[in-house]
Design a protein around this motif. Structure first.
Motif, PDB file in Angstrom:
ATOM      1  N   LYS A 137       0.813  -1.215   0.000  1.00 35.22           N
ATOM      2  CA  LYS A 137       0.000   0.000   0.000  1.00 35.22           C
ATOM      3  C   LYS A 137       0.846   1.265   0.000  1.00 35.22           C
ATOM      4  CE  LYS A 137      -3.907  -2.051   2.504  1.00 35.22           C
ATOM      5  NZ  LYS A 137      -4.733  -1.960   3.737  1.00 35.22           N
ATOM      6  N   LYS A 138       2.099   1.113   0.386  1.00 35.19           N
ATOM      7  CA  LYS A 138       2.926   2.309   0.540  1.00 35.19           C
ATOM      8  C   LYS A 138       3.139   3.083  -0.756  1.00 35.19           C
ATOM      9  CE  LYS A 138       7.067   3.810   2.985  1.00 35.19           C
ATOM     10  NZ  LYS A 138       8.204   3.350   3.806  1.00 35.19           N
ATOM     11  N   PRO A 139       3.494   2.398  -1.887  1.00 32.75           N
ATOM     12  CA  PRO A 139       3.656   3.169  -3.137  1.00 32.75           C
ATOM     13  C   PRO A 139       2.376   3.883  -3.563  1.00 32.75           C
ATOM     14  CG  PRO A 139       4.653   0.995  -3.322  1.00 32.75           C
ATOM     15  CD  PRO A 139       3.862   0.975  -2.048  1.00 32.75           C
ATOM     16  N   ALA A 140       1.230   3.196  -3.377  1.00 32.36           N
ATOM     17  CA  ALA A 140      -0.042   3.822  -3.765  1.00 32.36           C
ATOM     18  C   ALA A 140      -0.336   5.038  -2.903  1.00 32.36           C
ATOM     19  CB  ALA A 140      -1.173   2.796  -3.637  1.00 32.36           C
ATOM     20  N   ALA A 141      -0.048   4.913  -1.595  1.00 24.84           N
ATOM     21  CA  ALA A 141      -0.287   6.050  -0.691  1.00 24.84           C
ATOM     22  C   ALA A 141       0.626   7.216  -1.024  1.00 24.84           C
ATOM     23  CB  ALA A 141      -0.072   5.601   0.754  1.00 24.84           C
ATOM     24  N   ILE A 142       1.885   6.895  -1.319  1.00 22.56           N
ATOM     25  CA  ILE A 142       2.821   7.970  -1.688  1.00 22.56           C
ATOM     26  C   ILE A 142       2.383   8.641  -2.989  1.00 22.56           C
ATOM     27  CG2 ILE A 142       5.194   8.432  -2.419  1.00 22.56           C
ATOM     28  CD1 ILE A 142       6.105   6.226  -0.510  1.00 22.56           C
ATOM     29  N   GLY A 143       1.871   7.837  -3.919  1.00 20.53           N
ATOM     30  CA  GLY A 143       1.365   8.415  -5.162  1.00 20.53           C
ATOM     31  C   GLY A 143       0.192   9.349  -4.928  1.00 20.53           C
ATOM     32  N   LEU A 144      -0.728   8.924  -4.073  1.00 24.47           N
ATOM     33  CA  LEU A 144      -1.871   9.798  -3.750  1.00 24.47           C
ATOM     34  C   LEU A 144      -1.415  11.090  -3.093  1.00 24.47           C
ATOM     35  CD1 LEU A 144      -4.405   7.148  -2.369  1.00 24.47           C
ATOM     36  CD2 LEU A 144      -4.606   8.445  -4.495  1.00 24.47           C
ATOM     37  N   GLY A 147      -1.922  14.650  -4.796  1.00 22.54           N
ATOM     38  CA  GLY A 147      -2.747  15.569  -4.013  1.00 22.54           C
ATOM     39  C   GLY A 147      -2.023  16.871  -3.720  1.00 22.54           C
ATOM     40  N   ILE A 148      -0.759  16.770  -3.282  1.00 24.63           N
ATOM     41  CA  ILE A 148       0.029  17.987  -2.992  1.00 24.63           C
ATOM     42  C   ILE A 148       0.225  18.810  -4.262  1.00 24.63           C
ATOM     43  CG2 ILE A 148       2.309  18.805  -2.286  1.00 24.63           C
ATOM     44  CD1 ILE A 148       2.435  16.403  -0.369  1.00 24.63           C
ATOM     45  N   ALA A 149       0.538  18.129  -5.373  1.00 28.10           N
ATOM     46  CA  ALA A 149       0.746  18.850  -6.637  1.00 28.10           C
ATOM     47  C   ALA A 149      -0.520  19.575  -7.080  1.00 28.10           C
ATOM     48  CB  ALA A 149       1.209  17.858  -7.718  1.00 28.10           C
ATOM     49  N   ALA A 150      -1.672  18.908  -6.952  1.00 31.15           N
ATOM     50  CA  ALA A 150      -2.934  19.528  -7.373  1.00 31.15           C
ATOM     51  C   ALA A 150      -3.290  20.707  -6.477  1.00 31.15           C
ATOM     52  CB  ALA A 150      -4.051  18.480  -7.331  1.00 31.15           C
ATOM     53  N   ALA A 151      -3.092  20.554  -5.167  1.00 33.39           N
ATOM     54  CA  ALA A 151      -3.415  21.641  -4.233  1.00 33.39           C
ATOM     55  C   ALA A 151      -2.502  22.837  -4.465  1.00 33.39           C
ATOM     56  CB  ALA A 151      -3.298  21.138  -2.792  1.00 33.39           C
ATOM     57  N   VAL A 152      -1.199  22.578  -4.627  1.00 38.70           N
ATOM     58  CA  VAL A 152      -0.247  23.678  -4.861  1.00 38.70           C
ATOM     59  C   VAL A 152      -0.570  24.386  -6.180  1.00 38.70           C
ATOM     60  CG1 VAL A 152       2.167  24.196  -5.350  1.00 38.70           C
ATOM     61  CG2 VAL A 152       1.587  22.655  -3.478  1.00 38.70           C
ATOM     62  N   LEU A 172      -6.947  18.189  -2.182  1.00 41.43           N
ATOM     63  CA  LEU A 172      -7.076  17.960  -0.737  1.00 41.43           C
ATOM     64  C   LEU A 172      -7.661  16.580  -0.451  1.00 41.43           C
ATOM     65  CD1 LEU A 172      -8.366  21.473   0.425  1.00 41.43           C
ATOM     66  CD2 LEU A 172      -6.071  20.527   0.662  1.00 41.43           C
ATOM     67  N   THR A 173      -8.613  16.148  -1.302  1.00 38.23           N
ATOM     68  CA  THR A 173      -9.203  14.809  -1.107  1.00 38.23           C
ATOM     69  C   THR A 173      -8.155  13.718  -1.293  1.00 38.23           C
ATOM     70  OG1 THR A 173     -11.316  15.648  -1.944  1.00 38.23           O
ATOM     71  CG2 THR A 173     -11.034  13.257  -1.858  1.00 38.23           C
ATOM     72  N   LEU A 174      -7.363  13.844  -2.357  1.00 33.44           N
ATOM     73  CA  LEU A 174      -6.295  12.859  -2.591  1.00 33.44           C
ATOM     74  C   LEU A 174      -5.272  12.890  -1.459  1.00 33.44           C
ATOM     75  CD1 LEU A 174      -5.728  13.340  -6.434  1.00 33.44           C
ATOM     76  CD2 LEU A 174      -6.893  11.452  -5.283  1.00 33.44           C
ATOM     77  N   LEU A 175      -4.993  14.093  -0.951  1.00 33.62           N
ATOM     78  CA  LEU A 175      -4.040  14.223   0.151  1.00 33.62           C
ATOM     79  C   LEU A 175      -4.535  13.485   1.395  1.00 33.62           C
ATOM     80  CD1 LEU A 175      -1.373  15.600   0.935  1.00 33.62           C
ATOM     81  CD2 LEU A 175      -2.686  17.584   1.678  1.00 33.62           C
ATOM     82  N   ILE A 194      -2.921  10.136   3.234  1.00 31.82           N
ATOM     83  CA  ILE A 194      -2.590  10.040   4.665  1.00 31.82           C
ATOM     84  C   ILE A 194      -3.300   8.844   5.295  1.00 31.82           C
ATOM     85  CG2 ILE A 194      -2.857  11.209   6.888  1.00 31.82           C
ATOM     86  CD1 ILE A 194      -2.603  13.872   5.372  1.00 31.82           C
ATOM     87  N   TYR A 195      -4.554   8.631   4.881  1.00 30.24           N
ATOM     88  CA  TYR A 195      -5.338   7.532   5.461  1.00 30.24           C
ATOM     89  C   TYR A 195      -4.744   6.168   5.115  1.00 30.24           C
ATOM     90  CZ  TYR A 195      -9.295   4.450   6.380  1.00 30.24           C
ATOM     91  OH  TYR A 195     -10.083   3.430   6.849  1.00 30.24           O
ATOM     92  N   PHE A 196      -4.319   5.990   3.865  1.00 30.15           N
ATOM     93  CA  PHE A 196      -3.814   4.682   3.420  1.00 30.15           C
ATOM     94  C   PHE A 196      -2.323   4.490   3.685  1.00 30.15           C
ATOM     95  CE2 PHE A 196      -7.609   5.040   0.611  1.00 30.15           C
ATOM     96  CZ  PHE A 196      -8.258   3.914   1.065  1.00 30.15           C
TER      97      PHE A 196
END
Length: 344
Positions: free
Chosen positions: A4-11, A15-20, A43-46, A50-52
């Motif tokens: 799950k770690k790569p998927a969480a890092i991708g999210l 998410g950070i890129a979209a918010a910025v 923000l939703t992806l972010l 964090i959740y996953f």
């Protein structure tokens, strides 16, 4: 878990890129209507990232995510407006935009202003007197309404009724009474609102009359919560009414006093609607070589500065100081009252 770690890092990264990107478009005022949805998606992806994200502190992250709506609401309604207020107080803001930073010049102008210092002084005086009067009358009415008096429910409703009427409406009703009714009832007398000192007293009377019923209800709740077996035991031991009141009832509702004093202190310091409706700051008073409004409390002074005189930056500066003073006084009062509760 590791898968799950790569998927969480991708999210998190997306998410950070979209918010910025959304914030950048907003700051640069880019002509793109997609920046709002993009910020929400980011923000939703972010949050999902964090959740996953696999970690041993996953439970704490879940708890923090559940608190997020409350923290977000508090930030949007309190923290961000307050920070914006401090920022605008350091500029030449005209209510729409600003052209330059002026540093602390608004604060210097404010503290050199005679009308502001006078408003601060009479607001403090009003707060102290009104807080004492409201609590004395409210506690007396609560004792009356918790006694063996008949029609107690009627008296409670009657005393609470003024609090249901809006301050502006109530203020204009009492303005009519002071200007038209009392001057006719007392032949040859002038209206109280034409004298600076009596106009101050008039606001004090109406404020006490309006707010005492509300505070009374809190005292009634506190007094009815005193255990009856304790009161019966004190009666068996021969304690009189005064001893029961001062040695048993009042110490046992110390937390009620804390709440009531806090509410009356804050409400008195923020007094605006009655002040506006009854006197609107009038009549004028000569102080030194200055003509100032004799009953213009601090909240009304801020309003007149920003709206009446179109000096939004200076009005915002006064509002920031107003908040700081109110916070310091309120926290100090609550701290002292809590220590007093422990001693009692």
């Amino acid at each position: 878990m590791n898968k799950k770690k790569p998927a969480a890092i991708g999210l998190l990264a997306v998410g950070i890129a979209a918010a910025v990107a959304a914030l950048y478009m907003d700051i640069t005022k880019a002509d793109n209507n997609f920046r709002g949805p993009l910020l929400i998606i980011g923000l939703t992806l972010l949050i999902m990232g964090i959740y996953f994200f696999p970690t041993r502190k996953h439970r704490k992250i879940i708890n923090a995510l559940f608190l997020l709506p409350l923290v977000f609401t508090f930030a949007v309604t309190v923290l961000i407006p307050f920070a914006s207020g401090i920022f605008y107080s350091l500029t030449d803001w005209n209510g729409i935009d600003y052209t330059k930073f002026v540093g602390f010049s608004n604060y210097i102008t404010m503290f050199k202003s005679m009308d502001y210092l006078y408003s601060l002084l009479i607001t403090v005086i009003f707060t102290v007197i009104n807080m004492i009067f409201v609590n004395i009358f409210a506690f007396s009415l609560a004792l009356l309404c918790t006694s063996k008096l008949k029609l107690k429910g009627f008296y409670q409703a009657a005393y609470f009724l003024p609090n249901l009427i809006g301050g502006i409406v109530l203020g204009y009703v009492w303005q009519f009474i002071f200007n038209k009714v009392l001057t006719v009832a007392i032949a040859g007398s002038d209206s109280m609102l034409t004298d600076p000192n009596l106009a101050f007293v008039a606001i004090l009377i109406v404020s006490t009359w309006q707010y005492a019923g509300y505070i009374m209800m809190i005292y009634v709740t506190g007094l009815t919560g005193v255990p009856k077996d304790i009161l019966e035991a004190s009666n068996v031991d021969g304690a009189g009414a005064a001893t029961t009141l001062f040695k048993i009832k009042m110490p046992m509702i110390a937390n009620t006093f804390t709440v009531c004093i806090f509410l009356t202190l804050v409400n008195s310091f923020k007094q605006f609607d009655l002040n506006l409706a009854i006197t609107n700051g009038a009549p004028a008073r000569v102080l030194g070589d200055k003509i100032i409004q004799s009953t213009e409390f601090l909240a009304l002074n801020i309003y007149n500065t920003a709206i009446g005189k179109n000096k939004y930056a200076l009005g915002q500066t006064k509002a920031v100081v107003f908040f700081v003073i109110l916070a310091i006084i309120s926290l100090t009062q609550v701290s002292i009252s809590k220590k007093r509760e422990v001693e009692m």
